[in-house]
Design a protein around this motif. Structure first.
Motif, PDB file in Angstrom:
ATOM      1  N   GLY A  11      -7.508 -18.100 -69.119  1.00 20.72           N
ATOM      2  CA  GLY A  11      -6.605 -18.939 -68.540  1.00 20.72           C
ATOM      3  C   GLY A  11      -5.591 -19.032 -67.560  1.00 20.72           C
ATOM      4  O   GLY A  11      -6.815 -17.391 -66.787  1.00 20.72           O
ATOM      5  N   TYR A  12      -5.233 -18.525 -66.969  1.00 18.93           N
ATOM      6  CA  TYR A  12      -4.789 -18.532 -65.321  1.00 18.93           C
ATOM      7  C   TYR A  12      -4.617 -17.312 -65.250  1.00 18.93           C
ATOM      8  O   TYR A  12      -4.537 -16.736 -64.662  1.00 18.93           O
ATOM      9  N   ILE A  13      -3.252 -16.642 -66.043  1.00 17.91           N
ATOM     10  CA  ILE A  13      -2.687 -15.026 -65.999  1.00 17.91           C
ATOM     11  C   ILE A  13      -4.100 -14.579 -66.782  1.00 17.91           C
ATOM     12  O   ILE A  13      -4.417 -13.486 -65.972  1.00 17.91           O
ATOM     13  N   ASP A  32     -10.641 -16.927 -76.272  1.00 18.55           N
ATOM     14  CA  ASP A  32     -10.103 -18.777 -76.338  1.00 18.55           C
ATOM     15  C   ASP A  32     -10.182 -19.970 -76.888  1.00 18.55           C
ATOM     16  O   ASP A  32     -11.830 -19.581 -77.243  1.00 18.55           O
ATOM     17  N   ARG A  35      -8.911 -24.878 -74.483  1.00 15.55           N
ATOM     18  CA  ARG A  35      -8.594 -26.075 -74.558  1.00 15.55           C
ATOM     19  C   ARG A  35      -7.207 -26.197 -73.667  1.00 15.55           C
ATOM     20  O   ARG A  35      -7.549 -27.678 -72.683  1.00 15.55           O
ATOM     21  N   SER A  36      -6.751 -25.738 -72.849  1.00 18.64           N
ATOM     22  CA  SER A  36      -6.130 -25.749 -71.404  1.00 18.64           C
ATOM     23  C   SER A  36      -7.217 -24.894 -70.694  1.00 18.64           C
ATOM     24  O   SER A  36      -6.673 -24.703 -68.981  1.00 18.64           O
ATOM     25  N   GLU A  58     -12.248 -19.253 -80.153  1.00 22.76           N
ATOM     26  CA  GLU A  58     -10.803 -19.384 -81.503  1.00 22.76           C
ATOM     27  C   GLU A  58      -9.727 -20.021 -81.330  1.00 22.76           C
ATOM     28  O   GLU A  58      -9.703 -19.825 -79.860  1.00 22.76           O
ATOM     29  N   ASP A  59      -9.869 -20.299 -82.269  1.00 20.57           N
ATOM     30  CA  ASP A  59      -8.176 -20.507 -82.114  1.00 20.57           C
ATOM     31  C   ASP A  59      -7.710 -19.523 -82.846  1.00 20.57           C
ATOM     32  O   ASP A  59      -7.797 -18.913 -84.054  1.00 20.57           O
ATOM     33  N   VAL A  60      -6.145 -19.561 -81.747  1.00 21.06           N
ATOM     34  CA  VAL A  60      -5.648 -18.202 -82.704  1.00 21.06           C
ATOM     35  C   VAL A  60      -4.661 -18.625 -84.151  1.00 21.06           C
ATOM     36  O   VAL A  60      -4.328 -17.879 -84.571  1.00 21.06           O
ATOM     37  N   PHE A  81      -1.307 -14.146 -74.963  1.00 29.39           N
ATOM     38  CA  PHE A  81      -1.587 -14.946 -73.838  1.00 29.39           C
ATOM     39  C   PHE A  81      -1.003 -16.403 -74.253  1.00 29.39           C
ATOM     40  O   PHE A  81      -1.302 -17.520 -73.975  1.00 29.39           O
ATOM     41  N   LYS A  85       2.032 -24.233 -72.411  1.00 31.26           N
ATOM     42  CA  LYS A  85       2.797 -24.009 -70.900  1.00 31.26           C
ATOM     43  C   LYS A  85       3.772 -24.850 -70.214  1.00 31.26           C
ATOM     44  O   LYS A  85       4.169 -24.530 -69.439  1.00 31.26           O
ATOM     45  N   ASN A 100       1.651 -24.117 -81.925  1.00 25.37           N
ATOM     46  CA  ASN A 100       0.377 -23.739 -81.607  1.00 25.37           C
ATOM     47  C   ASN A 100       1.136 -22.126 -81.202  1.00 25.37           C
ATOM     48  O   ASN A 100       0.926 -21.144 -81.276  1.00 25.37           O
ATOM     49  N   SER A 124       5.806 -13.382 -72.223  1.00 22.22           N
ATOM     50  CA  SER A 124       7.233 -14.038 -72.266  1.00 22.22           C
ATOM     51  C   SER A 124       7.638 -15.181 -70.704  1.00 22.22           C
ATOM     52  O   SER A 124       6.897 -15.054 -69.889  1.00 22.22           O
ATOM     53  N   TYR A 150       9.487 -26.199 -75.221  1.00 22.57           N
ATOM     54  CA  TYR A 150       8.181 -25.045 -74.300  1.00 22.57           C
ATOM     55  C   TYR A 150       9.141 -23.591 -74.118  1.00 22.57           C
ATOM     56  O   TYR A 150       8.929 -22.398 -74.498  1.00 22.57           O
ATOM     57  N   LYS A 154       8.973 -19.907 -76.382  1.00 23.63           N
ATOM     58  CA  LYS A 154       9.523 -18.491 -75.398  1.00 23.63           C
ATOM     59  C   LYS A 154      10.616 -18.136 -76.492  1.00 23.63           C
ATOM     60  O   LYS A 154      10.446 -15.924 -76.063  1.00 23.63           O
ATOM     61  N   TYR A 178       7.802 -13.284 -66.736  1.00 16.70           N
ATOM     62  CA  TYR A 178       6.878 -13.569 -66.231  1.00 16.70           C
ATOM     63  C   TYR A 178       8.359 -14.300 -65.260  1.00 16.70           C
ATOM     64  O   TYR A 178       8.431 -15.349 -65.808  1.00 16.70           O
TER      65      TYR A 178
HETATM   66  P1  NAD Z   1      -2.666 -21.598 -69.463  1.00 16.70           P
HETATM   67  O1  NAD Z   1      -3.095 -22.541 -69.912  1.00 16.70           O
HETATM   68  O2  NAD Z   1      -3.766 -21.087 -67.848  1.00 16.70           O
HETATM   69  O3  NAD Z   1      -3.817 -20.382 -69.899  1.00 16.70           O
HETATM   70  C1  NAD Z   1      -3.122 -19.921 -71.679  1.00 16.70           C
HETATM   71  C2  NAD Z   1      -4.812 -20.213 -72.428  1.00 16.70           C
HETATM   72  O4  NAD Z   1      -4.589 -20.082 -73.707  1.00 16.70           O
HETATM   73  C3  NAD Z   1      -5.658 -21.462 -72.601  1.00 16.70           C
HETATM   74  O5  NAD Z   1      -7.391 -20.705 -71.435  1.00 16.70           O
HETATM   75  C4  NAD Z   1      -5.861 -22.241 -73.079  1.00 16.70           C
HETATM   76  O6  NAD Z   1      -7.052 -23.236 -73.400  1.00 16.70           O
HETATM   77  C5  NAD Z   1      -5.689 -20.549 -74.345  1.00 16.70           C
HETATM   78  N1  NAD Z   1      -5.179 -21.296 -75.572  1.00 16.70           N
HETATM   79  C6  NAD Z   1      -4.222 -21.714 -75.924  1.00 16.70           C
HETATM   80  N2  NAD Z   1      -4.130 -22.157 -77.580  1.00 16.70           N
HETATM   81  C7  NAD Z   1      -4.691 -21.173 -77.514  1.00 16.70           C
HETATM   82  C8  NAD Z   1      -5.191 -20.983 -79.261  1.00 16.70           C
HETATM   83  N3  NAD Z   1      -4.790 -21.835 -80.109  1.00 16.70           N
HETATM   84  N4  NAD Z   1      -6.492 -20.645 -79.826  1.00 16.70           N
HETATM   85  C9  NAD Z   1      -7.021 -20.154 -78.584  1.00 16.70           C
HETATM   86  N5  NAD Z   1      -6.568 -20.850 -77.390  1.00 16.70           N
HETATM   87  C10 NAD Z   1      -5.718 -21.293 -76.532  1.00 16.70           C
HETATM   88  O7  NAD Z   1      -1.561 -20.361 -69.306  1.00 16.70           O
HETATM   89  P2  NAD Z   1      -0.920 -19.445 -68.521  1.00 16.70           P
HETATM   90  O8  NAD Z   1      -0.599 -20.177 -66.961  1.00 16.70           O
HETATM   91  O9  NAD Z   1      -2.511 -18.402 -68.249  1.00 16.70           O
HETATM   92  O10 NAD Z   1       0.137 -19.036 -68.729  1.00 16.70           O
HETATM   93  C11 NAD Z   1      -0.318 -17.435 -70.019  1.00 16.70           C
HETATM   94  C12 NAD Z   1       1.000 -17.287 -70.960  1.00 16.70           C
HETATM   95  O11 NAD Z   1       2.229 -17.262 -70.626  1.00 16.70           O
HETATM   96  C13 NAD Z   1       1.272 -18.449 -71.691  1.00 16.70           C
HETATM   97  O12 NAD Z   1       1.718 -17.005 -72.989  1.00 16.70           O
HETATM   98  C14 NAD Z   1       2.312 -18.866 -71.026  1.00 16.70           C
HETATM   99  O13 NAD Z   1       3.550 -19.726 -71.670  1.00 16.70           O
HETATM  100  C15 NAD Z   1       3.458 -18.125 -69.855  1.00 16.70           C
HETATM  101  N6  NAD Z   1       3.762 -17.768 -68.579  1.00 16.70           N
HETATM  102  C16 NAD Z   1       3.543 -18.874 -67.769  1.00 16.70           C
HETATM  103  C17 NAD Z   1       3.712 -19.187 -66.734  1.00 16.70           C
HETATM  104  C18 NAD Z   1       2.938 -19.244 -66.038  1.00 16.70           C
HETATM  105  O14 NAD Z   1       3.728 -20.309 -65.209  1.00 16.70           O
HETATM  106  N7  NAD Z   1       1.748 -19.304 -65.674  1.00 16.70           N
HETATM  107  C19 NAD Z   1       5.248 -18.274 -66.759  1.00 16.70           C
HETATM  108  C20 NAD Z   1       5.761 -17.904 -67.498  1.00 16.70           C
HETATM  109  C21 NAD Z   1       5.082 -17.918 -68.653  1.00 16.70           C
END
Ligand code: NAD
Ligand code: WQD
Length: 337
Positions: A11-13, A32, A35-36, A58-60, A81, A85, A100, A124, A150, A154, A178
């Protein structure tokens, strides 16, 4: 070489954290199910860190496959992570979010306890502060009930972790709250990849600038702030990634710690638009629309604890983040052509 499980590492972070971990000599094991995310991020990761990490699709929420993974590796730390979101989406489909975000967390926490993992880092969010009385929030600022399912995931995620720590001290846990992560890796190889129309400000701005979206709507200019638009604490995603690496070096007698991950400074929506125009040299089409339900007026982090206790502070500027986000957007657009 220390093995670190990174759930949601595509994912992004998560992907930016994988790069920081490899740079600091850790061996990330990414779980991961994409799915996103997409294979584009995995390709970018492989370019940046080569075979410095391993990937498991895999799915967590699947406890059996997560158990097999914990049996296969000896993890020195877990960074969790994986979650959905989107605030708006969570209001449409609350069960999907509770299922999830909470089941994934419970599975991973249980395995960390059963396999005696020494360190757990939880993603968080500043959403746990709700609409605070003070614009600048400390980690001890009282939590408020969030506006969205959502946000509740958290809030409840932190509660589950606190309850687990109440009687036994299974492992050292850091809850990183964050603020608003933005930007991309300066190489342009990885960045934010929203599915569909973005909800967040920066990807909306960059996709408007490429012409993918026609115009940005600023959600309200009648807030009690200097220019009438909302204020947030935007923090470079590479700085957010570094906070996770720092969490692995962190040691403290307190087994459960909470840290704000922001810059300590707020920027308004209009300031972000102006900065983007300066950095990109493009004029951004925008209109002023109605307030968005659930938006709070102003929030930014107090960063004393993250600086003095965690030993982390943001190094990059908001301009850096906007430049890197714009670079990533242009590259992503070319890749899709
Ligand atoms: P993102 O959607 O880009 O990344 C999340 C990753 O988790 C994705 O690659 C997705 O495919 C994977 N994923 C989701 N459910 C899954 C599952 N059941 N099994 C396996 N993989 C799964 O989101 P992000 O922006 O990288 O955020 C990461 C975390 O940080 C999240 O928990 C989010 O709630 C938290 N967060 C994000 C922000 C933000 O603004 N980006 C701010 C505060 C907190
Ligand atoms: C930022 C500002 C909007 C889009 C969300 C979650 C929060 C956390 C961070 C995960 C606001 C304005 C936006 C647009 C706009 N995520 N805006 N036009 O709402 O601060 O926080 O992400 O935990 O929980 O709620 O971020 O990027 O959506 O909005 O005017 O098209 O930009 O009103 O003031 P937000 P955002």
């Amino acid at each position: 070489m220390k093995n670190v499980l990174v759930t949601g590492g595509a994912g992004y972070i998560g992907s930016h954290t994988v790069v920081s971990l490899v740079e600091q000599g850790f061996y990330p094991v990414v779980v991961d199910d994409l799915r996103s995310s997409s294979s584009l991020i995995l390709e970018g990761l492989s370019t940046l860190v080569k075979d410095g990490y391993t990937f498991h699709r895999e799915d967590v929420c699947d406890l059996d496959s997560m158990t097999r993974l914990f049996q296969e590796y000896r993890f020195d730390a877990v960074i969790h992570f994986a979650a959905y979101k989107s605030v708006g989406d969570s209001c449409e489909e609350p069960l999907k979010y509770y299922h999830n975000n909470l089941l994934g967390l419970i599975n991973i926490l249980g395995l960390c306890r059963d396999f005696c993992i020494p360190k757990f880092v939880f993603s968080s969010s500043c959403t746990v502060y709700g609409e605070p009385d003070e614009k600048q929030v400390y980690e001890h600022t009282p939590k408020r009930l969030p506006e969205s399912p959502y946000g509740f995931t958290k809030w409840m995620g932190e509660q589950i972790i606190e309850d687990l720590h109440r009687n036994v001290v299974p492992f050292q846990t850091l809850c990183l709250r964050y603020f608003n992560p933005i930007g991309a890796h300066p190489s342009g190889m990885i960045g934010e990849l929203p599915k569909g129309i973005p909800n967040n400000l920066l990807p909306y701005i960059t996709q408007t600038a490429t012409g993918e979206l026609s115009s940005l709507t600023i959600f309200g200019d009648d807030y009690p702030t200097p220019d009438g638009t909302c204020i947030r604490d935007y923090v470079h995603v590479c700085d957010v990634a570094d906070a996770h690496v720092q969490s692995l070096f962190f040691s403290d007698p307190n087994p459960l710690c909470f840290f704000n991950i922001g810059t300590g400074c707020g920027s308004s929506v209009l300031e972000m638009v102006r900065l983007f125009e300066q950095v990109s040299g493009k004029t951004l089409p925008y209109t002023i629309g109605k307030r968005r339900k659930g938006d709070i007026t102003e929030i930014f982090a107090n960063v004393n604890a993250s600086k003095n206790l965690l030993g982390w502070s943001a190094k990059r500027t908001v301009e850096d983040a906007i430049r890197d986000a714009w670079n990533w957007e242009q590259r992503r657009n070319k890749t899709h052509d």
